[in-house]
Every structure is written in C-alpha cells, then in structure tokens.
Design a protein around this motif. Structure first.
Motif, short mmCIF file in Angstrom:
data_model
loop_
_atom_site.label_atom_id
_atom_site.label_comp_id
_atom_site.label_asym_id
_atom_site.label_seq_id
_atom_site.Cartn_x
_atom_site.Cartn_y
_atom_site.Cartn_z
N UNK A 574 -0.04 -5.18 2.10
CA UNK A 574 -0.91 -4.06 1.85
C UNK A 574 -0.68 -3.71 0.16
N UNK A 575 0.68 -3.83 -0.29
CA UNK A 575 1.03 -3.80 -1.55
C UNK A 575 0.12 -4.59 -2.63
N UNK A 576 -0.53 -5.55 -2.15
CA UNK A 576 -1.52 -6.37 -3.05
C UNK A 576 -2.90 -5.49 -3.50
N UNK A 577 -2.88 -4.85 -2.47
CA UNK A 577 -4.13 -3.63 -2.83
C UNK A 577 -5.61 -4.33 -2.28
N UNK A 578 -5.61 -5.71 -1.31
CA UNK A 578 -6.87 -6.06 -1.09
C UNK A 578 -7.69 -4.96 -0.19
N UNK A 579 -8.80 -5.09 -0.25
CA UNK A 579 -10.04 -4.27 0.67
C UNK A 579 -11.29 -4.79 0.55
N UNK A 580 -12.07 -4.47 1.70
CA UNK A 580 -13.18 -5.05 1.63
C UNK A 580 -14.21 -3.55 1.46
N UNK A 581 -15.45 -3.93 1.02
CA UNK A 581 -16.52 -3.00 0.89
C UNK A 581 -17.04 -2.39 2.21
N UNK A 582 -17.27 -0.88 2.15
CA UNK A 582 -17.99 -0.48 3.51
C UNK A 582 -19.12 -0.64 3.65
N UNK A 583 -19.77 -0.65 4.66
CA UNK A 583 -21.17 -1.04 5.05
C UNK A 583 -21.92 0.22 4.45
N UNK A 584 -22.97 -0.13 3.58
CA UNK A 584 -23.78 0.90 2.88
C UNK A 584 -23.17 0.90 1.66
N UNK A 585 -22.03 0.56 1.33
CA UNK A 585 -21.28 0.76 0.05
C UNK A 585 -21.05 -0.55 -0.66
#
Length: 638
Positions: A574-585
């Motif tokens: 989690x420290x690398x900060x990866x994430x995915x966009x939300x539906x609708x965003x």
C-alpha cells in the motif's frame, strides 16, 4: 548394312505358312479364353451401378470372359455388371503407408483391393515424432468398425483407410459460385474377400467425404476391398476429381481433426495477421520436454486463403501448398507461458476475410510414401478479417514488453514498425526502472511477520506492475470504423494521415457522455461534452508517444481489462500508493471489462480470439479492492 534373306524351297515355304497360321490361331484362341489382357483402374459402371458403354476398349473382352453361366448372361442383358467383372477391374493398393492417386470421372466408381500380403506384412516404425502429444482437448475419433473374427481363426488387426481430394471439378458459369462441387463417397468392405462394394454393394461401410476428406478404420483379416464413387455433376460444374487413397495397418496416412482448430487469432492489421497454436505441452519449464519443444524447428505450417477464393469450396487445402508470406517461430508468450508456435502471415489484402488451416507435413519426422502418417495432418479452419484503415500495425516480440502482441496506433509517415517497437519499448522500460527503484525500498526479504502481505511477494508485485504498465502504455488499436460498443474512440480531432482530412464537424460536435455512472446532475459539465471537447475521445491514452510522436489520426482503442489494475493494487504494498479509478470517475473511459463467455472485449497480454470457454481464458476478476485517484496509476509510483 542390309542382310539378304535366304531363298526357300517350295516345301519350306508351305511349312512356314502353315506354322505361322497355326501360331496365329493359337494366339487368338488364348486371347479369347483369358481375361487378363487389360487391367482396368476404373469400373465401366456409372454411379448407380449400371453398365457404361464404351468406357474401355477392352471392356467387352473382360465382360464376355466372365459370362460363364446363364445367370451372368442374364445380368449382362439387363445391364447389371457381374461381381466377377468387378473383381477383374480391381486395382491393387501399392503398399502400406503409400498414396495411391487416381483421376475419376463424374458418375464412375473405382475398385481397390488391399491384399492379404500387405495385411500380413511387418509394421513400419513411426520414427521419433514430436517431443510429446500436443494434446488437443477435444477429439472426435474416426469411424471405426469392430468386425467379427474370421471363423477360420485367422489373424485380425486394424486397417486404416483414408482418402483426400487433390483436384475437384470447377465452376464454369459466369454467375457467382455459391456452393462447392459434390463430394466423393468412400466404400469399405465390412468383411474379408467381399468385392461387392460400391453404390450397389453389400456388407460395406459407406462414408461421404467431408470437405474432401474421409477416413475409416476396421478390424480386418485377409484380403479387403474398397471403392470410391464419384457422383454426377450438377449444372455449372466441369472437370474430374483426383484423389489420393491410402491404406495401412499402422495408422492413418492422412489425418484431420474434425473438432479442433488448435490455432488462434492473436490480431490483425490492414495487411497481415498473427496467429498461434494452443499449448504444445503442459510440462513445466524445468523439464526436458518443455525445452525440446522450444529447440525444434517449427513443426507446423499454416495455409491461408481468402474466403472469396471459390476454388477451395468443399476441399481440403493441399499440404503441398506454398508457405510464402508466413514467418514461423517457437514462443512461450501467452496464457500459461507454455511452448507454442507462432505464425506471422503477410501480404494480405485489407478489409478482407480469410481462413487459416494449421497443418503438419507427414508425421513431423518424415513425410511421403513409406512413412507412417506420411500424408500429414490438418485441423479445422480459423477465420479472421484484416483491418480497413492503415493506422493500426501489428507489433510483437518486444525485448522488454515481451508479452505484447497486437496492433498498435501507427503512422507509416512517422515510424516504420522497427521505430514503433523501439519507441514503445524504451518508454515502458524507463518507467519500469523507476518503479524498480521504489520497490527496492520495500523489505521484501524479511521475516514473515514483517512482510507487507502473507499471500503476495515483491515478485508478484513486479510481475503485476509490468503486465499493467505494458498494457496501459501500449494501446491496442482497432479501426475507427469498428462499431463495437466496448471500444473507446480516440484522437477524433486529429487529421487522417493518409488523406489529410478531418472528421466532419457535425460528428465532432455531437454530445458525448464518457461515464454514464458519473455522480453528477443533468446539465452539469459531465453532460455537456462533445466528441471534440472530451479528453477521452480527442486524445490517446499515451499522449507523450501516440499524440506527439506517432500522430496516427482517429482510431478505436480496445481498453485494458480493469482487473489488471485491481491485480496491481492487490499485489503491491500500500505504501506505493497504487489505486484504480472509481466507476463514474474514470473507470469506464480507462478500462474495459472481460466478457463472461470469453469474447475479447478488453485487452490483456497474451489474449487471443476464439477462446470461448471462460475457464480457459483468464484468472478471476478482482472487484473488492480499495480505489484511489487515476493519476496515481498514470504516474506508476508516488
């Protein structure tokens, strides 16, 4: 020099004349009493078993010799050909594992005999063959008939009969051909010494050829008879058939898989196609079999034909065909990373439909007469269509993004395929190196209670990042004219490179809603965009490369699968900060969704068309993840 003839006395002259007449009379008598002057390769009967007049100049001589009783003479008068005549006309199969090639006229029947001498001959060694059985999942066994054992206790074993059409009648009309010529029919006796086979035969196995091919195996003993019959030609067709018949007690000389193609389309561009076989082994990379496959010279070939080529209607492709325009290599790319053979087919027409047939010459060790399986093997055809526009180019076998194999946005006026490979691969390798520096800060090799995950490792994180990075940095290109709803329109405001024109303003100014699930109210900016003002439709995913350097013009993108992003989030700290966009965003405009039936509705590395079983296609789609801003994913690291 001429030598003078000696002068004979009157007595000697009368003796010579009498003796000559006697010899001539003996010859005439012998010829009338013996039917072996002519060996017919084709029966003088039509497709219904009726006698054909004038088919062979010696036919009357053979027939008259066979009519030795009243019943035979009655059959002659009614037009029925006696079985003795059929036996006299039988042609001997030349050898085990050997092609017997013959022309056959419409309406004719040819009779063959597989002798007891060939039946009892020793088996032929098959040779070393391939490292392992490629092991196609689905297989339909050829027709096999287990017949009763001979009452005299003679030897029985399986004989394998196969037939392949080499030449067939052709269309001779000015109208468009819509059907192929009719098929030949194969007749195999179901008991020994039975020469009553054919359209009017008895105790036989009947199989009409399918696309110019048929095979039958029987448990046999002694002498065996086989017939091949040609139907009458329908209106519009002219010519003859030429077929190749082979019999063996070792294995089929010709083989065809009736259920599998064992060949998959990877992608196409406007003038070429990329295809691969299925996995050739399920062995691990550490095994000798795995390496033996990779060390082989490509054992298969492929035959491609435009579907508008009517000459292939109803026929098998000839294994003696040309391989020009096909580059073949052994790879491990794709699902499972198992050995496969790759085919790069070039010199194709744009906007055209093709079929490709996977083929193996001989038994992979050797081919031709005297070789077990020497006639080769083919699989079911695979269809594909080349693209219409010239701004998508097939790219594969990259040094870094080695699993990329699909068409990418292109412009031959700015980069050839070599330049495209370099610019995309260099871009992704630089970004990966930055990620690798960040991953080095993570305590990967530590005690289990200090690791960031009990189920994922730093190796998992590195692999997931590389898969994601290559997929999102190298867009998968489709024709702009492709109407599929899962495709994302790109670069609509750019000029077409090939004619320097633009999309009509009437189309560019149409309303466009990039994310239907956006949590905004009617009348807000999200609902007032057009194709010309939306970032999603008026730029590409990789603006630094595609928009600024390549400039391909308008195209469609097959979006990366959303589970590539989810897998990255799950696999990395989690420290690398990866994430995915939300539906609708941003999710809908940036990622696609896999089809539950296996259709290719989003892009992932190693993807192929026609994998229609969901369990064969992909790992499970991850949905329960924590989501973050899209910008984090675009940058790769924070």
């Amino acid at each position: 020099m001429l030598f003078p003839c000696p002068k004979l006395t009157p007595l000697q002259s009368r003796f010579v004349a009498s003796f000559s007449a006697l010899c001539l009379l003996g010859v005439v008598y012998w010829s009338l009493s013996n039917p072996h002057f002519a060996e017919a390769a084709e029966l003088a009967v039509d497709g219904s078993g009726q006698a054909r007049s004038g088919a062979d100049h010696n036919w009357h001589r053979i027939e008259q010799a066979s009519l030795y009783d009243d019943e035979a003479e009655a059959g002659y008068e009614t037009g029925e050909v006696p079985l003795a005549v059929r036996a006299a006309a039988a042609t001997a199969i030349s050898a085990n594992n050997a092609p017997n090639q013959l022309n056959i006229q419409p309406g004719n029947t040819t009779l063959w005999v597989y002798s007891n001498e060939l039946f009892t001959s020793p088996s032929t060694p098959a040779g070393p063959g391939l490292p392992s059985d490629p092991g196609v999942k689905r297989h339909v066994e050829p027709i096999h008939h287990d017949l009763r054992r001979r009452q005299d206790g003679g030897q029985t074993k399986t004989i394998y009969v196969s037939i392949n059409t080499c030449v067939q009648p052709t269309w001779n009309e000015t109208s468009v051909q819509t059907v192929g010529p009719p098929q030949l029919t194969l007749y195999v006796s179901s008991e020994a010494n039975n020469d009553a086979v054919g359209p009017d035969g008895t105790s036989q196995i009947v199989q009409t050829l399918s696309e110019g091919f048929a095979n039958v195996s029987v448990t046999a003993s002694g002498t065996w008879h086989i017939a091949v019959s040609a139907p009458a030609l329908p209106s519009g067709f002219v010519g003859v058939w030429n077929y190749e018949l082979a019999v063996s007690h070792d294995a089929f000389y010709h083989s065809a898989d009736e259920s599998d193609a064992f060949l998959f389309q990877v992608d196409t561009d406007f003038e070429s196609a990329l295809l691969v076989t299925g996995d050739l082994t399920q062995q691990n990379s550490s095994t000798a079999t795995f390496q033996q496959w990779l060390d082989l010279s490509p054992p298969f070939t492929i035959f491609a034909s435009n579907v508008n080529d009517t000459s292939i209607m109803g026929s098998q492709l000839d294994l003696n065909g040309t391989k020009s325009g096909v580059q073949m290599s052994m790879i491990t790319r794709g699902l499972g990373n198992k050995p496969k053979e790759q085919f790069y087919v070039t010199n194709l027409d744009n906007s055209s439909s093709y079929i490709g047939v996977l083929a193996q010459a001989g038994n992979s060790t050797n081919s031709g007469a005297g070789v077990v399986g020497g006639g080769g093997k083919i699989w079911q055809p695979v269809p594909w269509q080349t693209k219409t526009d010239g701004n998508c180019a097939l790219m594969f076998d990259l040094p870094f993004c080695s699993d990329v194999a699909y068409a990418v946005p292109s412009n031959p006026q700015t980069y050839n395929i070599t330049g495209l490979r370099e610019v995309f691969d260099n871009y992704t390798s630089v970004y990966y190196q930055q990620f690798a520096y960040s991953l080095q800060q993570i305590p990967c090799n530590t005690t289990s209670d200090a690791q960031y995950s009990n189920v994922k490792t730093c190796d998992d994180c590195a692999a997931a990042y590389k898969q994601w990075l290559c997929a999102v940095s190298i867009p998968r290109c489709e024709d702009f004219s492709n109407p599929a709803t899962y495709l994302q329109k790109r670069n609509m405001g750019q000029v077409y490179f090939n004619n320097q024109s633009y999309i009509s303003p009437d189309i560019l100014n149409l309303p466009y809603i990039p994310m239907s699930r956006a949590p905004t109210l009617q009348g807000s900016p999200a609902y007032s965009q057009t194709y010309n003002t939306s970032l999603a439709t008026n730029s590409s995913r990789n603006t630094a490369i595609v928009d600024s350097l390549i400039m391909p013009g308008p195209y469609n993108e097959l979006l990366p699968c959303e589970d590539l992003c989810y897998s990255l989030v799950q696999s990395c700290p989690a420290s690398l900060g990866f994430g995915c966009p939300y539906p609708g965003r941003g999710l809908e405009a940036g990622y696609g969704v896999r089809s539950p039936n296996g259709s290719l509705t989003c892009s992932y590395l190693g993807a192929v068309y026609s994998l229609n079983a969901a369990t064969d296609v992909v790992a499970p789609v991850f949905r329960a993840v924590s989501l973050a801003a899209l910008v984090v994913i675009v940058l790769g690291v924070v």
